[in-house]
Design a protein around this motif. Structure first.
Motif, PDB file in Angstrom:
ATOM      1  N   PRO A 142       0.845  -1.197   0.000  1.00 26.38           N
ATOM      2  CA  PRO A 142       0.000   0.000   0.000  1.00 26.38           C
ATOM      3  C   PRO A 142       0.880   1.247   0.000  1.00 26.38           C
ATOM      4  N   GLY A 144       0.745   5.646   0.217  1.00 28.67           N
ATOM      5  CA  GLY A 144       0.022   6.906   0.372  1.00 28.67           C
ATOM      6  C   GLY A 144       0.773   7.992  -0.364  1.00 28.67           C
ATOM      7  N   GLY A 146       4.233   8.083  -0.034  1.00 23.65           N
ATOM      8  CA  GLY A 146       5.607   7.605  -0.196  1.00 23.65           C
ATOM      9  C   GLY A 146       6.616   8.429   0.591  1.00 23.65           C
ATOM     10  N   SER A 147       6.154   9.106   1.633  1.00 21.93           N
ATOM     11  CA  SER A 147       7.075   9.931   2.426  1.00 21.93           C
ATOM     12  C   SER A 147       7.726   9.140   3.554  1.00 21.93           C
ATOM     13  N   SER A 148       7.487   7.849   3.585  1.00 23.97           N
ATOM     14  CA  SER A 148       8.072   7.006   4.630  1.00 23.97           C
ATOM     15  C   SER A 148       9.565   7.261   4.757  1.00 23.97           C
ATOM     16  N   ASP A 211       5.768  17.397   9.447  1.00 29.35           N
ATOM     17  CA  ASP A 211       6.674  18.145   8.574  1.00 29.35           C
ATOM     18  C   ASP A 211       6.490  17.724   7.114  1.00 29.35           C
ATOM     19  N   SER A 212       6.060  16.489   6.933  1.00 24.79           N
ATOM     20  CA  SER A 212       5.885  15.932   5.586  1.00 24.79           C
ATOM     21  C   SER A 212       4.499  16.201   5.012  1.00 24.79           C
ATOM     22  N   THR A 217      -0.187  11.316   3.265  1.00 26.04           N
ATOM     23  CA  THR A 217      -1.637  11.112   3.210  1.00 26.04           C
ATOM     24  C   THR A 217      -2.212  10.641   4.547  1.00 26.04           C
ATOM     25  N   THR A 224       1.196   4.536  10.027  1.00 26.29           N
ATOM     26  CA  THR A 224       2.538   4.708  10.614  1.00 26.29           C
ATOM     27  C   THR A 224       2.506   5.390  11.983  1.00 26.29           C
ATOM     28  N   SER A 226       1.544   8.507  12.841  1.00 23.98           N
ATOM     29  CA  SER A 226       2.173   9.805  12.628  1.00 23.98           C
ATOM     30  C   SER A 226       1.845  10.806  13.738  1.00 23.98           C
TER      31      SER A 226
HETATM   32  C1  LIG Z   1      11.123  15.159   5.358  1.00 28.56           C
HETATM   33  C2  LIG Z   1      10.211  14.298   6.113  1.00 28.56           C
HETATM   34  C3  LIG Z   1       9.567  14.796   7.230  1.00 28.56           C
HETATM   35  C4  LIG Z   1       8.714  13.994   7.967  1.00 28.56           C
HETATM   36  N1  LIG Z   1       8.069  14.506   9.048  1.00 28.56           N
HETATM   37  C5  LIG Z   1       7.190  13.740   9.737  1.00 28.56           C
HETATM   38  C6  LIG Z   1       6.450  14.265  10.828  1.00 28.56           C
HETATM   39  O1  LIG Z   1       6.574  15.430  11.200  1.00 28.56           O
HETATM   40  N2  LIG Z   1       5.597  13.448  11.472  1.00 28.56           N
HETATM   41  C7  LIG Z   1       5.416  12.164  11.083  1.00 28.56           C
HETATM   42  O2  LIG Z   1       4.600  11.478  11.683  1.00 28.56           O
HETATM   43  N3  LIG Z   1       6.103  11.641  10.067  1.00 28.56           N
HETATM   44  C8  LIG Z   1       6.974  12.386   9.384  1.00 28.56           C
HETATM   45  N4  LIG Z   1       7.657  11.842   8.330  1.00 28.56           N
HETATM   46  C9  LIG Z   1       7.467  10.434   7.991  1.00 28.56           C
HETATM   47  C10 LIG Z   1       6.288  10.172   7.041  1.00 28.56           C
HETATM   48  O3  LIG Z   1       5.863  11.368   6.431  1.00 28.56           O
HETATM   49  C11 LIG Z   1       5.163   9.536   7.795  1.00 28.56           C
HETATM   50  O4  LIG Z   1       5.533   8.218   8.138  1.00 28.56           O
HETATM   51  C12 LIG Z   1       3.837   9.534   7.041  1.00 28.56           C
HETATM   52  O5  LIG Z   1       2.840   9.152   7.956  1.00 28.56           O
HETATM   53  C13 LIG Z   1       3.787   8.648   5.853  1.00 28.56           C
HETATM   54  O6  LIG Z   1       2.623   8.930   5.128  1.00 28.56           O
HETATM   55  P1  LIG Z   1       2.528   8.578   3.578  1.00 28.56           P
HETATM   56  O7  LIG Z   1       1.156   8.883   3.130  1.00 28.56           O
HETATM   57  O8  LIG Z   1       3.617   9.246   2.861  1.00 28.56           O
HETATM   58  O9  LIG Z   1       2.736   7.009   3.629  1.00 28.56           O
HETATM   59  P2  LIG Z   1       3.690   6.097   2.777  1.00 28.56           P
HETATM   60  O10 LIG Z   1       5.085   6.545   2.959  1.00 28.56           O
HETATM   61  O11 LIG Z   1       3.167   5.989   1.407  1.00 28.56           O
HETATM   62  O12 LIG Z   1       3.486   4.701   3.504  1.00 28.56           O
HETATM   63  C14 LIG Z   1       3.949   4.496   4.814  1.00 28.56           C
HETATM   64  C15 LIG Z   1       3.517   3.102   5.283  1.00 28.56           C
HETATM   65  O13 LIG Z   1       2.109   3.062   5.424  1.00 28.56           O
HETATM   66  C16 LIG Z   1       1.528   2.129   4.541  1.00 28.56           C
HETATM   67  N5  LIG Z   1       0.322   2.762   4.007  1.00 28.56           N
HETATM   68  C17 LIG Z   1       0.211   3.937   3.363  1.00 28.56           C
HETATM   69  N6  LIG Z   1      -1.072   4.191   3.081  1.00 28.56           N
HETATM   70  C18 LIG Z   1      -1.793   3.143   3.567  1.00 28.56           C
HETATM   71  C19 LIG Z   1      -3.168   2.817   3.574  1.00 28.56           C
HETATM   72  N7  LIG Z   1      -4.085   3.621   3.054  1.00 28.56           N
HETATM   73  N8  LIG Z   1      -3.548   1.644   4.153  1.00 28.56           N
HETATM   74  C20 LIG Z   1      -2.629   0.827   4.697  1.00 28.56           C
HETATM   75  N9  LIG Z   1      -1.318   1.085   4.709  1.00 28.56           N
HETATM   76  C21 LIG Z   1      -0.904   2.239   4.145  1.00 28.56           C
HETATM   77  C22 LIG Z   1       2.570   1.823   3.508  1.00 28.56           C
HETATM   78  O14 LIG Z   1       2.441   0.513   3.002  1.00 28.56           O
HETATM   79  C23 LIG Z   1       3.827   1.988   4.307  1.00 28.56           C
HETATM   80  O15 LIG Z   1       4.053   0.808   5.036  1.00 28.56           O
HETATM   81  C24 LIG Z   1       8.519  12.653   7.570  1.00 28.56           C
HETATM   82  C25 LIG Z   1       9.160  12.159   6.438  1.00 28.56           C
HETATM   83  C26 LIG Z   1      10.006  12.967   5.713  1.00 28.56           C
HETATM   84  C27 LIG Z   1      10.668  12.418   4.515  1.00 28.56           C
END
Ligand SMILES: Cc1cc2nc3c(=O)[nH]c(=O)nc-3n(C[C@H](O)[C@H](O)[C@H](O)COP(=O)(O)OP(=O)(O)OC[C@H]3O[C@@H](n4cnc5c(N)ncnc54)[C@H](O)[C@@H]3O)c2cc1C
Ligand SMILES: Cc1cc2nc3c(=O)[nH]c(=O)nc-3n(C[C@H](O)[C@H](O)[C@H](O)COP(=O)(O)OP(=O)(O)OC[C@H]3O[C@@H](n4cnc5c(N)ncnc54)[C@H](O)[C@@H]3O)c2cc1C
Lengths: 567, 567
Positions: A142, A144, A146-148, A211-212, A217, A224, A226
């Motif tokens: 899955p 969202g 991709g900011s993992s 921050d992301s 999403t 995660t 968050s």
């Molecule tokens: C520069 C930077 C700053 C950041 N700052 C923060 C911050 O302030 N706070 C914070 O909490 N995190 C932060 N992060 C980490 C990241 O943004 C979080 O982990 C965020 O929650 C990931 O969301 P995403 O939508 O990008 O998920 P993704 O990176 O796409 O996915 C993360 C994980 O969740 C799973 N996933 C995604 N969507 C779903 C869904 N709908 N159902 C089931 N599983 C799913 C994926 O398979 C993966 O395992 C930061 C990252 C970066 C690079």
């Protein structure tokens, strides 16, 4: 409320870095920065030429391993437009935004990339996709935003089965708002800004700003655990997401957005943080709030870290309920000051003069304004009377802890640049410097010990490696029992050959220290694969067994994002 | 901090009812009560003679099924003094305090009772006991105060293996307090009053006060997701318990009392609410607070339920943070007024006169003071200035919603009698009346609908059965998105033969309605066996599967409180 969008309209990153907008980090308008970078890590910005932007055409992208029959079946579910397997999309979806992932992407390390990306529009499509994947023993990841930052969306290099990334980006609507209960049903693929825009239009906010934010999403946040910068008031995502709707190959599981929901072991809390291993979150019911009548961020200055923490702790124990409290340590404060832009007009020049005078005064008082002084921000929201009362209370607390109140002017800077830092890492990597963060939660009793010991561990490792580097930290996300410490490091590396090894040595030195001082492996950056070395210390061998048993019984074929959290 | 106690010193209930102190319900000092009871359920207190106190010697108590070898081995772990298998102790530990359990105990329905009760003093002893039980395929039922109201400590009638109840009552110490972090490590077997006493002595409070406070334990609260009356401010037990230490046959699992602790699916939240199925909680690290400087409970009156709920909802949306908010509906208010004691002195008489004059005035204004009028209590704690500001804000809100402020005098009554209601059920059962409660969580949007539909369901069922009964309700435990509705019913029954059948019919009518209006099967009374009929509606078939898989993988021999929550 929105019109449907097709796969190519879904927000995405560039394949090698953060975001897809025009923002890049600039230093030419920050007069103090080059000198700072030079003195701290010997980086001579005037002389260095940034590496040219990576070109995908320079690298070989392995062909998709998905067979024609599977391809046809999956594309058939969502329509050809919403099934992408061209190289760039497959590469983009093969990496999160951790330093390791960014480095691998930039250097064309495509040992194993995903074989296709599919964009469903409904629960029904998600379920058909998952059922097909399980029946045919493929792998689903899955996705969202991709900011993992911990490897959670990155395929396992040794995975032999075809890998399908399921991008939720087309499921982005605020479905309904229950005004009375302050609850909104929202599709999980919505990006931060899109979500807040939809809510704001109707006078609501969710108040979650990691921050992301711009490139992550709702579903990713829930998957995660968050935390956003306003968690002191609005809560972690665990507090915000009250109900979940999760699609699995065998059906749908829902948790109710109602108090008293958790009968027995909490299904809701098994799904939160499960990083896709228990199915796909397609909808969240979230707590929403009327947009604040008034908001102000006030800046404060403390002579040193210990007095700053005294202040933050006293705020947490007071009758004040701020939106956030944040304290930069000496090095982070120095870094922030080095990032100040050149005054552009008369007003800017006056501000700068006032600042210089203030700092000179503080130095006379005995403050070390270059190394020890700590900047702090506190944000207040609410009625005018509540804000002014709370502001007065915090001013008193700060004074008692030995600090001073700077006011709303410097506070406003915080709100303006809060989403800009992610671009700094790309800039640094282009100059052979890795910049990364490690965050931990700890108790108030051990926060100073943690702070100083992690510093020691970082610099001891640098000494051992014989390389320079810079380290700084802030405290954010305050709770009754403790807070989050968020460490940032920047370390120049000689060449690509040594990069991953040095990076890993340093990251492990920092993370390893967390466990020694009652810390967590991360406060809000999930586990994925990159934090897995510490999961057993975090939850113990029995905790690991409980999680593994849960994932294996729910997904016996290991088709759902296998290898993440626990392998 | 405490001296160790032996098994027989551990607090316990009488074998047939609530508590072991001298408190019993009296009506002779409540002049309005007999008339009220007569008019509502036709119970003529003047004429009825309560059944004599049940005598255990009137019944056959089945012999213990525990073999001599097992007995010797288990007693050997804790010492003979801390291993009890005399009839009374075995009977006491075979029933919780649900109406069904009380009825079964009183009527000597000892079809299956526990075979021995063991009182460990340390983690090590607990682990030896559990390991022995699993190795020898016995059954373990963890036991705190036995105040369960849903069958959680009651052995399964068809259980063939010997059953050992593990009473945690000797593990009752506050181990340490971390002043800075506001965290206390506490042994899980401690009873409410003992815990608060130990904390208060050092200036702290945990702030958790369930109605069952006097006869329930910290471990039991955690294992059932308990909620106390002060949850608005202090949180549910899930918020209060930050860290857990759980002993299993194969080792110990701990969760850290630190923010950011939950990496992956939450182990902590799997254990909370698990009713002993995942092991024995021996220690909790809990949030503690400095005892409030000031505290006041203010009483309010609303003309009807809807306006009261408008007021409660507005408080939840305001900038006020009360300790609790509570609204009795018309029938509950009438019941409470009927329970007022005869004035004992001049002051009491004046108070009564003031009340009569007020009610007359309200009737003139058009209020129905006998059926519709709703009493409400709000509790404030903190600095004098905060309390008076919050009190003023609530007064305004109440006025706007159509209510009036009565003040602190009637408010104080609430604090005095808050732990007395449990005794009422025993009194009623002695007069062939079953009195019970059913609670649910729901959203603000649906709370009025829930309230009225549950009434309809209750009275429709009475009509169908052709029997009288009385029903009332209050709202308590307010959250952002909703609150708890707590229904109480009293129904006279002809004789023991029809009792369980009529009780079950009514309980099911009420509980069945919860699910139809976005309610939970219970807000804070756990699942056990008595709420199991609704667990699948609550978490869905996949949720049930997830929980069952979790319990079966962790306890493949089904030795740990089998059959509870999900069978
Ligand atoms: C520069 C930077 C700053 C950041 N700052 C923060 C911050 O302030 N706070 C914070 O909490 N995190 C932060 N992060 C980490 C990241 O943004 C979080 O982990 C965020 O929650 C990931 O969301 P995403 O939508 O990008 O998920 P993704 O990176 O796409 O996915 C993360 C994980 O969740 C799973 N996933 C995604 N969507 C779903 C869904 N709908 N159902 C089931 N599983 C799913 C994926 O398979 C993966 O395992 C930061 C990252 C970066 C690079
Ligand atoms: C009159 C009355 C009023 C009540 N009011 C409230 C109320 O206001 N709020 C509320 O939340 N509940 C209330 N209850 C329900 C009951 O008090 C709670 O469920 C309470 O949490 C049970 O605690 P206990 O120590 O008595 O546990 P027990 O009844 O002894 O056990 C309950 C369950 O937890 C397990 N358990 C107990 N201790 C442990 C342990 N250390 N480790 C693992 N498992 C354990 C048992 O095996 C059992 O499954 C009330 C009950 C009654 C009879």
């Amino acid at each position: 409320m929105n019109s449907p969008i097709s796969a190519r309209e879904v927000k995405r990153h560039k394949w090698w870095g953060w975001g897809l907008d025009d923002i890049t980090f600039r230093w030419d308008n920050k007069p103090a920065f080059p000198g700072f970078a030079k003195s701290k890590i010997g980086m001579d910005l005037e002389k260095l030429t940034p590496a040219p932007e990576p070109q995908l055409s320079d690298y070989d992208v392995p062909a998709s391993r998905l067979g024609a029959e599977d391809r046809a079946a999956l594309a058939g579910i969502v329509g050809e437009d919403n099934f992408l397997d061209d190289d760039e999309y497959r590469v983009v979806h093969s990496f999160g935004r951790s330093v390791i992932d960014l480095f691998r992407a930039r250097t064309g390390d495509f040992a194993r990339i995903v074989d296709a990306v599919i964009y469903p529009k409904s629960d029904d499509e998600v379920q058909q996709i998952l059922a097909y994947i399980v029946d045919h023993d493929l792998v689903a990841i899955p996705y969202g935003g991709g900011s993992s930052i911990s490897g959670s969306v990155t395929p396992n290099v040794d995975e032999k089965r075809p890998i399908i990334t399921i991008n939720l980006g087309r499921m982005r609507e605020v479905i309904s708002i229950d005004d009375t209960s302050g609850l909104a049903r929202v599709e999980a693929g919505v990006y931060g800004p899109d979500l807040e825009e939809q809510l704001n239009e109707l006078g609501w906010t969710m108040g979650h700003f990691p921050d992301s934010f711009t490139y992550s999403t709702l579903g990713g946040w829930a998957a995660t655990r968050s935390t956003g910068m306003q968690s002191d008031r609005y809560g972690d995502i665990e507090d915000i997401v009250r109900g979940l709707r999760v699609v699995r190959p065998d059906g749908i599981v829902e948790t109710k957005p109602i108090p008293g929901r958790d009968s027995g072991s909490s299904i809701h809390e098994m799904i939160l943080g499960s990083e896709g291993r228990l199915g796909i979150i397609t909808e969240c019911t979230v707590r929403v709030h009327r947009m604040a009548e008034n908001r102000v961020v006030i800046a404060y200055m403390f002579p040193d870290w210990e007095s700053g923490i005294r202040g933050m702790h006293a705020i947490a124990r007071s009758e004040v309920h701020p939106v956030f409290t944040r304290l930069s340590d000496g090095p982070e404060t120095a870094f922030s000051l080095s990032m100040l832009k050149e005054p552009k007009d008369k007003k800017g020049e006056i501000t700068r003069k006032v600042q210089d005078t203030l700092f000179a005064y503080l130095r006379k008082k005995g403050w070390d304004t270059e190394n020890e002084m700590c900047m702090s921000y506190v944000c207040f929201e609410g009625s005018k009377s509540q804000i002014s009362r709370e502001q007065a209370a915090v001013k008193k607390i700060v004074k008692k802890a030995g600090g001073i109140t700077l006011g709303a002017g410097p506070g406003a800077i915080y709100d303006q640049k809060k989403f800009d830092t992610p671009y700094l890492r790309d800039f640094l990597l282009g100059l052979n410097v890795f910049g990364d963060v490690s965050d931990t939660g700890t108790t108030w009793a051990r926060i100073n010990e943690m702070h100083s010991k992690v510093y020691d561990a970082f610099y001891a490792k640098l000494d051992e490696l014989g390389i320079p580097g810079f380290f700084f930290c802030h405290m954010s996300h305050s709770y009754h029992q403790g807070a989050c410490l968020y460490f940032t490091f920047a370390v120049p590396y000689e060449n690509n050959e040594v990069m991953l090894e040095q990076y890993t040595a340093i990251k492990h030195a920092v993370q390893g220290e967390f466990q020694k001082h009652a810390g967590t492996l991360s406060h809000h950056h999930a586990v994925g694969t990159e934090h897995q070395p510490w999961i057993e210390e975090e939850v113990g061998p029995i905790g690991v067994k409980m999680m593994r048993d849960l994932y294996e019984t729910q997904d016996p074929g290991k088709n759902l994002n296998p290898g993440k959290i626990v392998s």
